[in-house]
Design an enzyme around this catalytic site. Structure first.
Site, PDB file in Angstrom:
ATOM      1  N   SER A  18      32.253 105.788 104.845  1.00 41.57           N
ATOM      2  CA  SER A  18      32.735 104.446 105.177  1.00 41.57           C
ATOM      3  C   SER A  18      34.188 104.595 105.628  1.00 41.57           C
ATOM      4  CB  SER A  18      32.644 103.565 103.937  1.00 41.57           C
ATOM      5  OG  SER A  18      33.361 104.166 102.885  1.00 41.57           O
ATOM      6  N   LEU A  20      37.570 101.988 107.012  1.00 38.34           N
ATOM      7  CA  LEU A  20      37.768 101.056 108.120  1.00 38.34           C
ATOM      8  C   LEU A  20      38.298 101.768 109.360  1.00 38.34           C
ATOM      9  CD1 LEU A  20      39.257  98.014 106.125  1.00 38.34           C
ATOM     10  CD2 LEU A  20      36.883  98.565 106.625  1.00 38.34           C
ATOM     11  N   ASP A  39      45.664 111.688 109.938  1.00 38.09           N
ATOM     12  CA  ASP A  39      45.310 111.504 108.527  1.00 38.09           C
ATOM     13  C   ASP A  39      45.663 112.775 107.788  1.00 38.09           C
ATOM     14  OD1 ASP A  39      43.998 110.635 106.068  1.00 38.09           O
ATOM     15  OD2 ASP A  39      42.874 109.240 107.304  1.00 38.09           O
ATOM     16  N   VAL A  64      51.988 109.942 106.540  1.00 35.52           N
ATOM     17  CA  VAL A  64      52.828 108.864 107.080  1.00 35.52           C
ATOM     18  C   VAL A  64      54.071 108.601 106.221  1.00 35.52           C
ATOM     19  CG1 VAL A  64      50.939 107.724 108.325  1.00 35.52           C
ATOM     20  CG2 VAL A  64      51.539 106.948 106.016  1.00 35.52           C
ATOM     21  N   SER A 158      45.752  92.386 104.491  1.00 42.57           N
ATOM     22  CA  SER A 158      44.687  92.232 103.491  1.00 42.57           C
ATOM     23  C   SER A 158      44.690  90.786 103.026  1.00 42.57           C
ATOM     24  CB  SER A 158      44.992  93.145 102.300  1.00 42.57           C
ATOM     25  OG  SER A 158      44.215  92.784 101.180  1.00 42.57           O
ATOM     26  N   TYR A 171      50.799  95.930  96.102  1.00 41.80           N
ATOM     27  CA  TYR A 171      49.904  95.898  97.266  1.00 41.80           C
ATOM     28  C   TYR A 171      50.122  94.606  98.073  1.00 41.80           C
ATOM     29  CZ  TYR A 171      45.549  96.544  99.909  1.00 41.80           C
ATOM     30  OH  TYR A 171      44.614  96.706 100.917  1.00 41.80           O
ATOM     31  N   LYS A 175      51.310  94.187 101.963  1.00 41.30           N
ATOM     32  CA  LYS A 175      50.464  93.566 102.983  1.00 41.30           C
ATOM     33  C   LYS A 175      51.079  92.246 103.481  1.00 41.30           C
ATOM     34  CE  LYS A 175      47.426  96.818 103.084  1.00 41.30           C
ATOM     35  NZ  LYS A 175      47.330  97.687 104.275  1.00 41.30           N
ATOM     36  N   PHE A 204      35.905  94.836 101.787  1.00 43.35           N
ATOM     37  CA  PHE A 204      35.066  95.617 102.699  1.00 43.35           C
ATOM     38  C   PHE A 204      34.592  96.872 101.983  1.00 43.35           C
ATOM     39  CE2 PHE A 204      34.843  94.323 107.224  1.00 43.35           C
ATOM     40  CZ  PHE A 204      35.346  93.047 107.040  1.00 43.35           C
TER      41      PHE A 204
HETATM   42  N1  LIG Z   1      38.388  98.177 102.119  1.00 41.30           N
HETATM   43  C1  LIG Z   1      38.868  96.992 101.871  1.00 41.30           C
HETATM   44  O1  LIG Z   1      38.242  96.153 101.221  1.00 41.30           O
HETATM   45  C2  LIG Z   1      40.209  96.604 102.417  1.00 41.30           C
HETATM   46  C3  LIG Z   1      40.583  95.265 102.300  1.00 41.30           C
HETATM   47  C4  LIG Z   1      41.813  94.873 102.816  1.00 41.30           C
HETATM   48  C5  LIG Z   1      42.628  95.792 103.441  1.00 41.30           C
HETATM   49  N2  LIG Z   1      42.248  97.093 103.528  1.00 41.30           N
HETATM   50  C6  LIG Z   1      43.175  98.007 104.218  1.00 41.30           C
HETATM   51  O2  LIG Z   1      42.472  98.719 105.224  1.00 41.30           O
HETATM   52  C7  LIG Z   1      43.089  99.980 105.466  1.00 41.30           C
HETATM   53  C8  LIG Z   1      42.027 101.056 105.422  1.00 41.30           C
HETATM   54  O3  LIG Z   1      41.563 101.169 104.085  1.00 41.30           O
HETATM   55  P1  LIG Z   1      40.081 101.661 103.706  1.00 41.30           P
HETATM   56  O4  LIG Z   1      39.494 100.561 102.913  1.00 41.30           O
HETATM   57  O5  LIG Z   1      39.369 102.163 104.895  1.00 41.30           O
HETATM   58  O6  LIG Z   1      40.441 102.809 102.656  1.00 41.30           O
HETATM   59  P2  LIG Z   1      40.264 104.392 102.732  1.00 41.30           P
HETATM   60  O7  LIG Z   1      40.911 104.899 101.481  1.00 41.30           O
HETATM   61  O8  LIG Z   1      38.866 104.762 103.038  1.00 41.30           O
HETATM   62  O9  LIG Z   1      41.183 104.780 103.993  1.00 41.30           O
HETATM   63  C9  LIG Z   1      42.559 104.896 103.924  1.00 41.30           C
HETATM   64  C10 LIG Z   1      42.949 106.114 104.730  1.00 41.30           C
HETATM   65  O10 LIG Z   1      44.373 106.220 104.712  1.00 41.30           O
HETATM   66  C11 LIG Z   1      44.696 107.580 104.569  1.00 41.30           C
HETATM   67  N3  LIG Z   1      46.021 107.738 103.987  1.00 41.30           N
HETATM   68  C12 LIG Z   1      46.452 107.344 102.751  1.00 41.30           C
HETATM   69  N4  LIG Z   1      47.722 107.739 102.554  1.00 41.30           N
HETATM   70  C13 LIG Z   1      48.116 108.388 103.684  1.00 41.30           C
HETATM   71  C14 LIG Z   1      49.314 109.033 104.083  1.00 41.30           C
HETATM   72  N5  LIG Z   1      50.385 109.119 103.281  1.00 41.30           N
HETATM   73  N6  LIG Z   1      49.368 109.583 105.324  1.00 41.30           N
HETATM   74  C15 LIG Z   1      48.288 109.547 106.136  1.00 41.30           C
HETATM   75  N7  LIG Z   1      47.133 108.954 105.819  1.00 41.30           N
HETATM   76  C16 LIG Z   1      47.038 108.383 104.599  1.00 41.30           C
HETATM   77  C17 LIG Z   1      43.605 108.148 103.649  1.00 41.30           C
HETATM   78  O11 LIG Z   1      43.514 109.564 103.739  1.00 41.30           O
HETATM   79  C18 LIG Z   1      42.377 107.430 104.151  1.00 41.30           C
HETATM   80  O12 LIG Z   1      41.697 108.141 105.165  1.00 41.30           O
HETATM   81  C19 LIG Z   1      44.187 100.114 104.395  1.00 41.30           C
HETATM   82  O13 LIG Z   1      45.432  99.760 104.969  1.00 41.30           O
HETATM   83  C20 LIG Z   1      43.773  99.094 103.344  1.00 41.30           C
HETATM   84  O14 LIG Z   1      44.882  98.640 102.603  1.00 41.30           O
HETATM   85  C21 LIG Z   1      41.052  97.517 103.027  1.00 41.30           C
END
Ligand SMILES: NC(=O)c1ccc[n+]([C@@H]2O[C@H](COP(=O)([O-])OP(=O)(O)OC[C@H]3O[C@@H](n4cnc5c(N)ncnc54)[C@H](O)[C@@H]3O)[C@@H](O)[C@H]2O)c1
Length: 266
Positions: A18, A20, A39, A64, A158, A171, A175, A204
């Site tokens: 999965s 996003l 990443d 990052v 978010s 968090y 956001k 999600f």
């Molecule tokens: N999944 C949800 O329900 C949800 C809801 C609201 C917002 N979000 C936001 O969506 C975005 C994606 O999240 P996701 O749910 O796919 O989570 P996820 O953990 O699957 O993906 C996050 C990605 O960020 C990368 N990452 C983390 N720290 C890092 C760093 N220092 N340098 C480089 N890469 C880094 C991770 O390796 C990972 O691949 C995030 O910003 C999250 O806050 C997610």
């Protein structure tokens, strides 16, 4: 902007079943775009590169939190886009973390400021630093179409930016910052033909949400409106695609939440 024939820089897009960011990588490649994935984990990402194939994805190991690491990745992405002849069309900053903690714990001790800084640094500083370093190049690409469009910045906020839950001070602060800076960034970039769109997803399915207990998951489902399920990564990617393709989307924070508002108690 047409996705076909353009390169998009995506942070947080490495291989996960999965995720996003990953869903966006797949979707953009399907639409004929190229993606530079930034990443942390080289091994996982190489699987993604292999899976998508066709030379459409290139991975750049990036943290990052480190400016030099972003610089090297952005330089690499630019060199690759020169090689392929597919100019940079946009940057999608999806890397993010969450470290839940109440501001004071049961024993009355305040939360750890290092954890707060970590979340702010990845989610805000890391997002801005990546975008900041892509922009000088995006501002110089050949403008396209009758409006002279050059590119798009997509950020990920978010629901927690608006209805943060207990334990989400850090968090939500991060956001909320992303949501708030969307308009001033839009205004800064308008003269270059670069748009800014922020997406604020609710729950999600992803690695982040997979860590939730069944109890938390069930109580969240109870407060959903319609549909009664978490969003799927491809539905997030669908809105990202619309963000890229629809030139009238600019300076906006789009909630993607099926009408759900996060409750205080679960
Ligand atoms: N999944 C949800 O329900 C949800 C809801 C609201 C917002 N979000 C936001 O969506 C975005 C994606 O999240 P996701 O749910 O796919 O989570 P996820 O953990 O699957 O993906 C996050 C990605 O960020 C990368 N990452 C983390 N720290 C890092 C760093 N220092 N340098 C480089 N890469 C880094 C991770 O390796 C990972 O691949 C995030 O910003 C999250 O806050 C997610």
């Amino acid at each position: 902007m047409k996705i076909e024939g353009r390169t998009f820089v995506i942070s947080g897009g490495q291989l996960r079943a999965s995720g996003l960011g990953r869903a966006c990588v797949e979707d953009i490649c399907r639409a004929g775009g190229y993606v530079a994935v930034l990443d942390m984990n080289e091994e996982l990402a190489q699987e993604l590169v292999k899976e998508i194939g066709g030379g459409k994805v290139k991975f750049f190991q990036t943290n990052v939190l480190e400016t030099e690491s972003i610089t090297a990745a952005v330089q690499g992405a630019l060199a690759w886009s020169k090689e392929t002849g597919k100019e940079i069309g946009g940057v999608i900053a999806a890397a993010g973390v969450s470290t839940p903690a109440k501001i004071i714990d049961r024993n009355g001790n305040p939360f750890n400021l290092d954890d707060f800084d970590f979340v702010m640094n990845v989610n805000v500083r890391g997002t801005i630093d990546l975008i900041r370093q892509c922009l000088p190049h995006m501002a110089k690409v050949t403008p396209v179409g009758p409006d002279g469009e050059r590119g798009i910045v997509i950020m990920v906020a978010s629901s927690a930016a608006f209805d943060g839950q207990p334990g989400q001070v850090a968090y939500s602060a991060s956001k909320g910052a992303i949501a708030s800076l969307t308009l001033p960034m839009t205004r800064d970039l308008a003269r270059y033909g670069i748009r800014v769109v922020t997406i604020a997803p609710s729950l999600f399915d992803s690695r982040m949400t997979a860590m939730m207990s069944d109890k938390v998951r069930a109580s969240l489902t109870r407060v959903m409106e319609f549909p009664l399920r978490p969003g799927q990564p491809h539905e997030f990617a669908q809105l990202v695609r619309q963000g890229i393709e629809n030139i009238m989307l600019n300076g906006v924070v789009l909630r993607l939440d099926g009408g759900m508002r996060m409750p205080s108690k679960m």
